[in-house]
Motif scaffolding. Structure first.
Motif, mmCIF file in Angstrom:
data_model
loop_
_atom_site.group_PDB
_atom_site.id
_atom_site.type_symbol
_atom_site.label_atom_id
_atom_site.label_comp_id
_atom_site.label_asym_id
_atom_site.label_seq_id
_atom_site.Cartn_x
_atom_site.Cartn_y
_atom_site.Cartn_z
ATOM 1 N N GLY A 81 0.795 -1.221 0.000
ATOM 2 C CA GLY A 81 0.000 0.000 0.000
ATOM 3 C C GLY A 81 0.825 1.267 0.000
ATOM 4 N N SER A 82 2.101 1.167 0.346
ATOM 5 C CA SER A 82 2.950 2.357 0.376
ATOM 6 C C SER A 82 3.981 2.363 -0.750
ATOM 7 C CB SER A 82 3.679 2.437 1.723
ATOM 8 O OG SER A 82 4.558 1.340 1.870
ATOM 9 N N GLU A 83 3.928 1.351 -1.617
ATOM 10 C CA GLU A 83 4.928 1.209 -2.661
ATOM 11 C C GLU A 83 4.681 2.191 -3.811
ATOM 12 O OE1 GLU A 83 1.404 -1.238 -3.666
ATOM 13 O OE2 GLU A 83 2.705 -1.179 -1.889
ATOM 14 N N LYS A 84 5.731 2.471 -4.562
ATOM 15 C CA LYS A 84 5.605 3.242 -5.789
ATOM 16 C C LYS A 84 5.216 2.294 -6.921
ATOM 17 C CE LYS A 84 8.709 7.002 -4.540
ATOM 18 N NZ LYS A 84 9.845 7.863 -4.958
ATOM 19 N N THR A 85 4.409 2.809 -7.863
ATOM 20 C CA THR A 85 3.840 1.962 -8.909
ATOM 21 C C THR A 85 4.503 2.218 -10.251
ATOM 22 O OG1 THR A 85 1.703 1.922 -7.776
ATOM 23 C CG2 THR A 85 1.712 1.331 -10.105
ATOM 24 N N ILE A 86 4.851 1.130 -10.944
ATOM 25 C CA ILE A 86 5.388 1.186 -12.300
ATOM 26 C C ILE A 86 4.423 0.441 -13.216
ATOM 27 C CG2 ILE A 86 7.345 0.686 -13.795
ATOM 28 C CD1 ILE A 86 9.101 0.521 -11.296
ATOM 29 N N VAL A 87 4.013 1.080 -14.308
ATOM 30 C CA VAL A 87 3.124 0.462 -15.298
ATOM 31 C C VAL A 87 3.916 0.243 -16.575
ATOM 32 C CG1 VAL A 87 1.032 0.714 -16.681
ATOM 33 C CG2 VAL A 87 1.052 1.493 -14.302
ATOM 34 N N PHE A 88 3.908 -0.989 -17.077
ATOM 35 C CA PHE A 88 4.702 -1.382 -18.237
ATOM 36 C C PHE A 88 3.816 -1.583 -19.462
ATOM 37 C CE2 PHE A 88 7.086 -2.704 -14.517
ATOM 38 C CZ PHE A 88 8.405 -2.432 -14.845
ATOM 39 N N VAL A 89 4.237 -1.003 -20.587
ATOM 40 C CA VAL A 89 3.557 -1.181 -21.870
ATOM 41 C C VAL A 89 4.506 -1.935 -22.792
ATOM 42 C CG1 VAL A 89 2.262 -0.063 -23.713
ATOM 43 C CG2 VAL A 89 2.448 1.061 -21.477
ATOM 44 N N ALA A 90 4.066 -3.056 -23.317
ATOM 45 C CA ALA A 90 4.949 -3.988 -24.013
ATOM 46 C C ALA A 90 5.249 -3.563 -25.443
ATOM 47 C CB ALA A 90 4.331 -5.382 -24.014
ATOM 48 N N SER A 91 6.199 -4.260 -26.022
ATOM 49 C CA SER A 91 6.615 -4.071 -27.401
ATOM 50 C C SER A 91 5.548 -4.563 -28.373
ATOM 51 C CB SER A 91 7.911 -4.857 -27.646
ATOM 52 O OG SER A 91 8.249 -4.915 -29.000
ATOM 53 N N TYR A 92 5.642 -4.089 -29.598
ATOM 54 C CA TYR A 92 4.911 -4.689 -30.716
ATOM 55 C C TYR A 92 5.152 -6.194 -30.719
ATOM 56 C CZ TYR A 92 4.250 -6.199 -35.594
ATOM 57 O OH TYR A 92 3.874 -6.862 -36.722
ATOM 58 N N SER A 93 4.085 -6.952 -30.868
ATOM 59 C CA SER A 93 4.077 -8.414 -31.033
ATOM 60 C C SER A 93 4.259 -9.196 -29.734
ATOM 61 C CB SER A 93 5.130 -8.880 -32.051
ATOM 62 O OG SER A 93 6.423 -8.984 -31.479
ATOM 63 N N ALA A 98 16.078 3.538 -10.239
ATOM 64 C CA ALA A 98 16.623 4.819 -9.814
ATOM 65 C C ALA A 98 15.722 5.970 -10.243
ATOM 66 C CB ALA A 98 18.028 5.006 -10.380
ATOM 67 N N PHE A 99 15.219 5.910 -11.447
ATOM 68 C CA PHE A 99 14.362 6.977 -11.958
ATOM 69 C C PHE A 99 13.008 6.977 -11.248
ATOM 70 C CE2 PHE A 99 11.515 8.702 -15.368
ATOM 71 C CZ PHE A 99 12.043 9.983 -15.390
ATOM 72 N N ALA A 100 12.426 5.800 -11.033
ATOM 73 C CA ALA A 100 11.122 5.708 -10.383
ATOM 74 C C ALA A 100 11.177 6.110 -8.920
ATOM 75 C CB ALA A 100 10.578 4.278 -10.493
ATOM 76 N N SER A 101 12.366 6.143 -8.341
ATOM 77 C CA SER A 101 12.517 6.503 -6.928
ATOM 78 C C SER A 101 12.674 8.002 -6.719
ATOM 79 C CB SER A 101 13.745 5.776 -6.340
ATOM 80 O OG SER A 101 13.575 4.385 -6.388
ATOM 81 N N THR A 102 12.841 8.760 -7.799
ATOM 82 C CA THR A 102 13.079 10.203 -7.666
ATOM 83 C C THR A 102 11.787 10.935 -7.321
ATOM 84 O OG1 THR A 102 12.718 10.503 -10.067
ATOM 85 C CG2 THR A 102 14.993 10.163 -9.285
ATOM 86 N N THR A 104 -2.254 5.838 -9.431
ATOM 87 C CA THR A 104 -1.842 7.244 -9.415
ATOM 88 C C THR A 104 -0.340 7.356 -9.179
ATOM 89 O OG1 THR A 104 -2.309 7.434 -7.047
ATOM 90 C CG2 THR A 104 -4.086 8.046 -8.566
ATOM 91 N N ALA A 105 0.198 8.513 -9.527
ATOM 92 C CA ALA A 105 1.626 8.816 -9.337
ATOM 93 C C ALA A 105 2.517 7.731 -9.929
ATOM 94 C CB ALA A 105 1.935 9.018 -7.855
ATOM 95 N N ILE A 106 2.141 7.227 -11.085
ATOM 96 C CA ILE A 106 2.844 6.086 -11.658
ATOM 97 C C ILE A 106 4.075 6.522 -12.457
ATOM 98 C CG2 ILE A 106 0.721 4.750 -11.781
ATOM 99 C CD1 ILE A 106 0.671 5.222 -14.779
ATOM 100 N N THR A 107 5.007 5.593 -12.572
ATOM 101 C CA THR A 107 6.072 5.685 -13.560
ATOM 102 C C THR A 107 5.621 4.826 -14.726
ATOM 103 O OG1 THR A 107 7.811 6.013 -11.910
ATOM 104 C CG2 THR A 107 8.482 5.195 -14.068
ATOM 105 N N ALA A 120 12.187 -5.395 -4.997
ATOM 106 C CA ALA A 120 12.833 -4.198 -4.457
ATOM 107 C C ALA A 120 11.836 -3.221 -3.838
ATOM 108 C CB ALA A 120 13.625 -3.495 -5.553
ATOM 109 N N GLY A 121 10.544 -3.551 -3.894
ATOM 110 C CA GLY A 121 9.554 -2.723 -3.220
ATOM 111 C C GLY A 121 8.610 -1.952 -4.109
ATOM 112 N N PHE A 122 8.690 -2.141 -5.423
ATOM 113 C CA PHE A 122 7.796 -1.447 -6.342
ATOM 114 C C PHE A 122 6.570 -2.307 -6.650
ATOM 115 C CE2 PHE A 122 11.978 0.332 -7.253
ATOM 116 C CZ PHE A 122 11.706 1.697 -7.285
ATOM 117 N N ARG A 123 5.420 -1.655 -6.819
ATOM 118 C CA ARG A 123 4.258 -2.326 -7.368
ATOM 119 C C ARG A 123 4.397 -2.298 -8.880
ATOM 120 N NH1 ARG A 123 -2.122 -0.376 -6.801
ATOM 121 N NH2 ARG A 123 -3.033 -2.137 -7.972
#
Length: 288
Positions: free
Chosen positions: A38-50, A284-288, A107-110, A66-69
């Motif tokens: 509930g306190s983790e930072k969220t990363i949303v991934f969009v995949a490659s073509y195919s 590193a970037f998502a933690s900034t 919200t507040a996603i990378t 490492a603690g990211f959602r």
């Protein structure tokens, strides 16, 4: 920034699936860290073509530990998602991404987009706004424009695009076999390359052709100026699919708050060839 999402809401259809406003079920995975839920930072991934969301396995697993959602989904016509027979334009694909983000109330996603997925991520931002996005990561993207034109002389000519489409319509498995090693570079094992090929072969053939047309006609040169979140751009120096000088260097100049990191000597498939380095850079970037 009008869209169907303002009139209809996306919903969670069943465990692991959301339903878009136009009725397509999209498979998603939502990996949460065991500690401090509930306190983790969220990363949303969009995949490659195919490729489906499975392609992110070697990024999502260490990042979740490492603690990211970590949230990823299969584009329509890919993986376990529905094959609706249409909707492969960038506007609809961006609306699908918005449906996922809304249904899970993220919200507040990378937001991380790879190759074609980078263009979908940018169209999401320019179409739906950045209220839910804190940062953007573009990896080996097709941005800003791949196709050759009178004002894009270094682009890929139409004959080359049509040559791939002929291979796609006649013997796609053979094309994959011939191009998988240049895509991945010398480091990944043959077993790893075979795994990626198998994922690509499960993608809807109609989706493959339609998405290729979407990529080949994409032009984000003006749109990139409207990206209003800090952006990390990562690309291999020997990317044969989306040449560095044609894509990421121009993208970095166009986005107001962007930083380019080049993996010297790396191929297009840096999620395979440089998996650990990519994890470290995203973290590193998502933690900034």
């Amino acid at each position: 920034m009008s869209s169907n999402l303002q009139r209809d809401r996306a919903t969670v259809a069943r465990p692991g699936f959301i339903r878009t406003p136009d009725g397509v079920e999209l498979f998603y995975r939502d990996w949460r860290p065991e500690r401090a839920p509930g306190s983790e930072k969220t990363i949303v991934f969009v995949a490659s073509y195919s490729l489906p969301s499975d392609m992110w396995a070697y990024q999502m697993t260490p990042l979740a530990r490492a603690g990211f959602r970590c949230v990823a989904y299969d584009r329509r016509g890919h993986g376990r998602s529905g094959d609706p027979g249409g909707g492969y334009d960038y506007d609809t694909l961006a609306d699908d991404l918005a449906a996922l983000i809304e249904a899970l109330d993220l919200t507040a996603i990378t937001l991380v987009g790879y190759s074609m997925g980078g263009s979908e991520a940018v169209r999401y931002l320019t179409r739906h706004g950045s209220a839910r996005v804190a940062r953007l990561v573009l990896i080996a993207s097709t941005l800003p424009m791949l196709a050759k034109a009178s004002d894009n002389a270094d682009g890929i000519d139409r004959a080359s695009i049509e040559s791939f489409q002929r291979d796609l319509m006649t013997d796609y498995p053979q094309w994959l076999a011939e191009n998988a090693r240049p895509f991945a570079g010398p480091r990944p094992s043959q077993a790893m390359i075979d795994w990626v090929r198998e994922m690509a072969l499960r993608t809807s053939h109609q989706a493959l052709f339609a998405c290729n047309e979407t990529v080949s006609r994409g032009d984000f040169r003006n749109e990139l100026r409207d990206v209003d979140v800090p952006t990390l751009i990562v690309q291999g120096g020997r990317d044969l699919s989306n040449p560095l000088e044609l894509t990421s260097r121009r993208t970095a100049r166009a986005i107001p708050d962007a930083r380019l990191v080049v993996y010297e000597g790396a191929p297009h498939g840096i999620f395979l060839s440089d998996a650990a380095r990519l994890v470290a850079d995203i973290a590193a970037f998502a933690s900034t």
